[in-house]
Motif scaffolding. Sequence first.
Motif, PDB file in Angstrom:
ATOM      1  N   VAL A  47     -10.572   4.193  -2.402  1.00  0.00           N
ATOM      2  CA  VAL A  47     -11.516   3.138  -2.595  1.00  0.00           C
ATOM      3  C   VAL A  47     -10.494   2.044  -2.370  1.00  0.00           C
ATOM      4  N   MET A  48     -10.705   1.042  -1.328  1.00  0.00           N
ATOM      5  CA  MET A  48      -9.880  -0.086  -1.207  1.00  0.00           C
ATOM      6  C   MET A  48     -10.592  -1.373  -1.539  1.00  0.00           C
ATOM      7  N   TYR A  49      -9.729  -2.328  -1.969  1.00  0.00           N
ATOM      8  CA  TYR A  49     -10.250  -3.665  -2.432  1.00  0.00           C
ATOM      9  C   TYR A  49      -8.784  -4.532  -2.185  1.00  0.00           C
ATOM     10  N   GLU A  50      -9.287  -5.510  -1.447  1.00  0.00           N
ATOM     11  CA  GLU A  50      -8.200  -6.758  -1.095  1.00  0.00           C
ATOM     12  C   GLU A  50      -6.786  -6.134  -0.858  1.00  0.00           C
ATOM     13  N   GLY A  51      -6.961  -5.366   0.181  1.00  0.00           N
ATOM     14  CA  GLY A  51      -5.798  -4.883   0.786  1.00  0.00           C
ATOM     15  C   GLY A  51      -4.952  -3.571  -0.069  1.00  0.00           C
ATOM     16  N   GLN A  52      -5.535  -3.359  -1.202  1.00  0.00           N
ATOM     17  CA  GLN A  52      -5.102  -2.228  -2.088  1.00  0.00           C
ATOM     18  C   GLN A  52      -5.901  -1.167  -2.251  1.00  0.00           C
ATOM     19  N   VAL A  53      -5.252  -0.001  -2.743  1.00  0.00           N
ATOM     20  CA  VAL A  53      -5.971   1.168  -3.234  1.00  0.00           C
ATOM     21  C   VAL A  53      -6.363   0.891  -4.562  1.00  0.00           C
ATOM     22  N   LEU A  54      -7.842   1.057  -4.884  1.00  0.00           N
ATOM     23  CA  LEU A  54      -7.945   0.670  -6.149  1.00  0.00           C
ATOM     24  C   LEU A  54      -7.808   2.357  -6.888  1.00  0.00           C
ATOM     25  N   LEU A  64       0.961  -1.010  -0.047  1.00  0.00           N
ATOM     26  CA  LEU A  64      -0.018  -0.048  -0.024  1.00  0.00           C
ATOM     27  C   LEU A  64       0.904   1.348  -0.148  1.00  0.00           C
ATOM     28  N   ASN A  65       0.367   2.186  -0.904  1.00  0.00           N
ATOM     29  CA  ASN A  65       1.213   3.546  -0.906  1.00  0.00           C
ATOM     30  C   ASN A  65       0.289   4.472  -0.870  1.00  0.00           C
ATOM     31  N   LEU A  95     -10.485  16.199   5.896  1.00  0.00           N
ATOM     32  CA  LEU A  95     -11.191  14.906   6.292  1.00  0.00           C
ATOM     33  C   LEU A  95     -11.214  13.937   5.075  1.00  0.00           C
ATOM     34  N   THR A  96     -10.732  12.738   5.315  1.00  0.00           N
ATOM     35  CA  THR A  96     -10.171  11.738   4.321  1.00  0.00           C
ATOM     36  C   THR A  96     -11.096  10.476   4.705  1.00  0.00           C
ATOM     37  N   ALA A  97     -11.698  10.062   3.529  1.00  0.00           N
ATOM     38  CA  ALA A  97     -12.634   8.772   3.837  1.00  0.00           C
ATOM     39  C   ALA A  97     -11.793   7.622   2.969  1.00  0.00           C
ATOM     40  N   LEU A  98     -12.007   6.296   3.887  1.00  0.00           N
ATOM     41  CA  LEU A  98     -11.684   4.980   3.355  1.00  0.00           C
ATOM     42  C   LEU A  98     -12.936   4.286   2.814  1.00  0.00           C
ATOM     43  N   VAL A  99     -13.151   3.954   1.728  1.00  0.00           N
ATOM     44  CA  VAL A  99     -14.372   3.044   1.518  1.00  0.00           C
ATOM     45  C   VAL A  99     -13.998   1.816   0.782  1.00  0.00           C
ATOM     46  N   GLY A 100     -14.866   0.772   0.928  1.00  0.00           N
ATOM     47  CA  GLY A 100     -14.337  -0.345   0.167  1.00  0.00           C
ATOM     48  C   GLY A 100     -15.456  -1.589   0.815  1.00  0.00           C
ATOM     49  N   PRO A 101     -15.465  -2.763   0.028  1.00  0.00           N
ATOM     50  CA  PRO A 101     -16.281  -3.934   0.524  1.00  0.00           C
ATOM     51  C   PRO A 101     -15.514  -4.702   1.786  1.00  0.00           C
ATOM     52  N   ASP A 102     -16.351  -5.225   2.701  1.00  0.00           N
ATOM     53  CA  ASP A 102     -16.053  -5.966   3.888  1.00  0.00           C
ATOM     54  C   ASP A 102     -14.503  -6.742   3.194  1.00  0.00           C
ATOM     55  N   GLY A 103     -13.446  -6.816   4.200  1.00  0.00           N
ATOM     56  CA  GLY A 103     -12.208  -7.588   3.944  1.00  0.00           C
ATOM     57  C   GLY A 103     -11.287  -6.894   3.023  1.00  0.00           C
ATOM     58  N   ALA A 104     -11.758  -5.357   2.738  1.00  0.00           N
ATOM     59  CA  ALA A 104     -10.945  -4.609   1.818  1.00  0.00           C
ATOM     60  C   ALA A 104      -9.557  -4.228   2.614  1.00  0.00           C
ATOM     61  N   GLY A 105      -9.496  -4.211   3.874  1.00  0.00           N
ATOM     62  CA  GLY A 105      -8.523  -3.777   4.658  1.00  0.00           C
ATOM     63  C   GLY A 105      -8.562  -2.577   5.497  1.00  0.00           C
ATOM     64  N   LYS A 106      -9.668  -1.874   5.410  1.00  0.00           N
ATOM     65  CA  LYS A 106      -9.812  -0.498   6.026  1.00  0.00           C
ATOM     66  C   LYS A 106      -9.568  -0.546   7.587  1.00  0.00           C
ATOM     67  N   THR A 107     -10.214  -1.602   8.240  1.00  0.00           N
ATOM     68  CA  THR A 107      -9.907  -1.554   9.721  1.00  0.00           C
ATOM     69  C   THR A 107      -8.333  -2.002   9.955  1.00  0.00           C
ATOM     70  N   THR A 108      -8.109  -2.781   9.173  1.00  0.00           N
ATOM     71  CA  THR A 108      -6.330  -3.113   9.562  1.00  0.00           C
ATOM     72  C   THR A 108      -5.534  -1.837   9.391  1.00  0.00           C
ATOM     73  N   LEU A 109      -5.904  -1.244   8.204  1.00  0.00           N
ATOM     74  CA  LEU A 109      -5.079   0.039   8.090  1.00  0.00           C
ATOM     75  C   LEU A 109      -5.303   1.062   9.090  1.00  0.00           C
ATOM     76  N   MET A 110      -6.423   1.269   9.646  1.00  0.00           N
ATOM     77  CA  MET A 110      -6.892   2.054  11.020  1.00  0.00           C
ATOM     78  C   MET A 110      -6.044   1.672  12.064  1.00  0.00           C
ATOM     79  N   ARG A 111      -5.984   0.313  12.275  1.00  0.00           N
ATOM     80  CA  ARG A 111      -5.191  -0.037  13.394  1.00  0.00           C
ATOM     81  C   ARG A 111      -3.690  -0.069  13.214  1.00  0.00           C
ATOM     82  N   LEU A 112      -3.181  -0.223  11.840  1.00  0.00           N
ATOM     83  CA  LEU A 112      -1.634   0.073  11.835  1.00  0.00           C
ATOM     84  C   LEU A 112      -1.536   1.605  12.209  1.00  0.00           C
ATOM     85  N   ILE A 113      -2.275   2.524  11.575  1.00  0.00           N
ATOM     86  CA  ILE A 113      -2.111   3.936  11.868  1.00  0.00           C
ATOM     87  C   ILE A 113      -2.132   4.357  13.304  1.00  0.00           C
ATOM     88  N   ALA A 114      -2.990   3.334  13.979  1.00  0.00           N
ATOM     89  CA  ALA A 114      -3.193   3.880  15.471  1.00  0.00           C
ATOM     90  C   ALA A 114      -2.099   3.221  16.322  1.00  0.00           C
TER      91      ALA A 114
END
Length: 599
Positions: free
Chosen positions: A219-226, A35-36, A44-63
């Motif tokens: 827009v995230m999908y399978e751990g990447q930014v689409l 991911l880059n 204000l920045t939004a992360l969107v994507g389907p379940d399992g896209a990696g949004k929550t994982t990225l949030m926890r990494l940032i935290a």
Amino acid sequence: MNEAFISHVVTARNLRQVFPAPGKNTPDICAIQDLNIAIPSGQLTALVGPDGAGKTTLMRLIAGLYKPSAGSLEVLGIDVAKHPQQIQDRISYMPQRFGLYEDLSIQENLNLYADLHGVPPDVRKERFARLLAITDLSQFTQRPAGKLSGGMKQKLGLACTLVRSPELLLLDEPSVGVDPLSRRDLWEIIQQLVAEENLSVMISTAYMDEAERCAEVYVMYEGQVLKQGKPHELSEQVRGLTWQAQPPDGMKARILQSHLLDLPEYITDAVPKGDMVRFISTAQHPKLPAEYLPAYTQVTAREPELEDAFMLFLHQAQQQSNASLSETDASPKNQLPIQAEQTIVTETMTLGREQAPVIRVKDLVRKFGDFTAVASTSFDVQRGEIFGLLGPNGAGKTTTFRMLCGLLPASSGTLEVAGMNLRYARAEARKKIGYVSQKFALYSNLTVMDNLKFFGGAYGLSGKKLTQQIDHALHQFELKPDAKSGDLPNGFKQRLSMAAALLHQPEIVFLDEPTSGIDPLARRSFWYTIGELANQGITIIITTHFMEEAEYCDRIAIQDAGKLLALGTPKQVRLQAGLAQAHDMNSAFIAIVEQARRA
């Protein structure tokens, strides 16, 4: 480092996050893949994507809650892998399930989080007063958190997150499970903080209208930014592909939607909106040939929106992942199925008119001591109808819903379900009912197959009949029998819940906020299934906080403070709100509730 000198609050380069495999013979899970990103400060920045896209994982990494498996991640100019505590001292993070202490009052929760974050006593008074004012909780400070509505809990959670003034605020789907009024209030608070305190905010959301309010969307999908960009820039990428169709007289919008979705070579997405069907054509075939539409269907172009872009991006990504699909599966069908479906629905509607309603509610009342949760409510539901129960958190709709299911006795009034009076025949009526709860209520430690066997047995199924019903459910909902239920993404958990509820072939299915917390793509799939069930003559009663989903319903009822405020088709309800031309159920809902509260 002073925040004023930080141009980007988050910078990731070739970031990867890998989790160990849950079993010996399964591969490790790569949640974030190379991911880059570079997120500017003060926006204000939004992360969107389907379940399992990696949004929550990225949030926890940032935290700083996870250490990156590979690559680099800087937050506020600090290396997360080396100094996670330094980051945690300067940011605030509100996860999806924020930990309020329900036995403690609002004020005691605020005090506790201020203690945990080391907020000095001289700072607290002013900070608490401001937070209570902007969340509109000032007059409820002594109320226990457990007695708050869902919307009030979310606002208290946000207030507790902000007891100190952070340099970066992380919000993981903060508005899931709250009604449109509470969601609007929550966003007013967030936007006020960004404007007045120059606060940097990252938010993950399942609502595209929320993402449209942000300066930039990933827009995230399978751990990447689409895709990434400003909302209007992303929307422009689908210009020329967005349309709306007016069904011919006598045809329900969801029937036309079903037909359009059977044309995958030409149609990317289709959803009911008001009396119309909004759809996205494929890039290969921007204009749908007239011969694939039912006669007298009127199609006009419309302005693209962020949700259109989101759906197109995800469908394109899925097509690349599923490149092995045969061309025969993607070929358009002829017009015959639409005529057949229309016949089915016409027969179902006629049947509903000729027979007594499958649900009859008259002067329904439910009291808890001196408190009246439901006050003299009356309505009927016809066979094969999709009937929506809407209302703000605490409006009484869940109480009504539980009485309809036979889970809660009425204090007074008449309540008949499937021809049976629930005062005298609750057990018999429940045999004809399927129920899907808001929270996943199956056994998480069991496999999909084990859950289906257990619930099939509970419904009285056995032997060949049970095997046949399970095989049908696995195929219909695309479930893997050996998958552990608790490890399924939210969308597949809801599929499993629906599969279990339908095993005994009920006449009526009750769905309590079934799509809460699942992404737009999964919601589309779920509602397509609901529409097919209704077409077969099964009656659907549903509660939802997604006002776009009210458009799928044949009729809706809006409640507040235990009273019925509106009842009718989506169009009739918009007319009552004075918003017939806006085709906006979200605005209609808010207008109807606020008009009633002012009266």
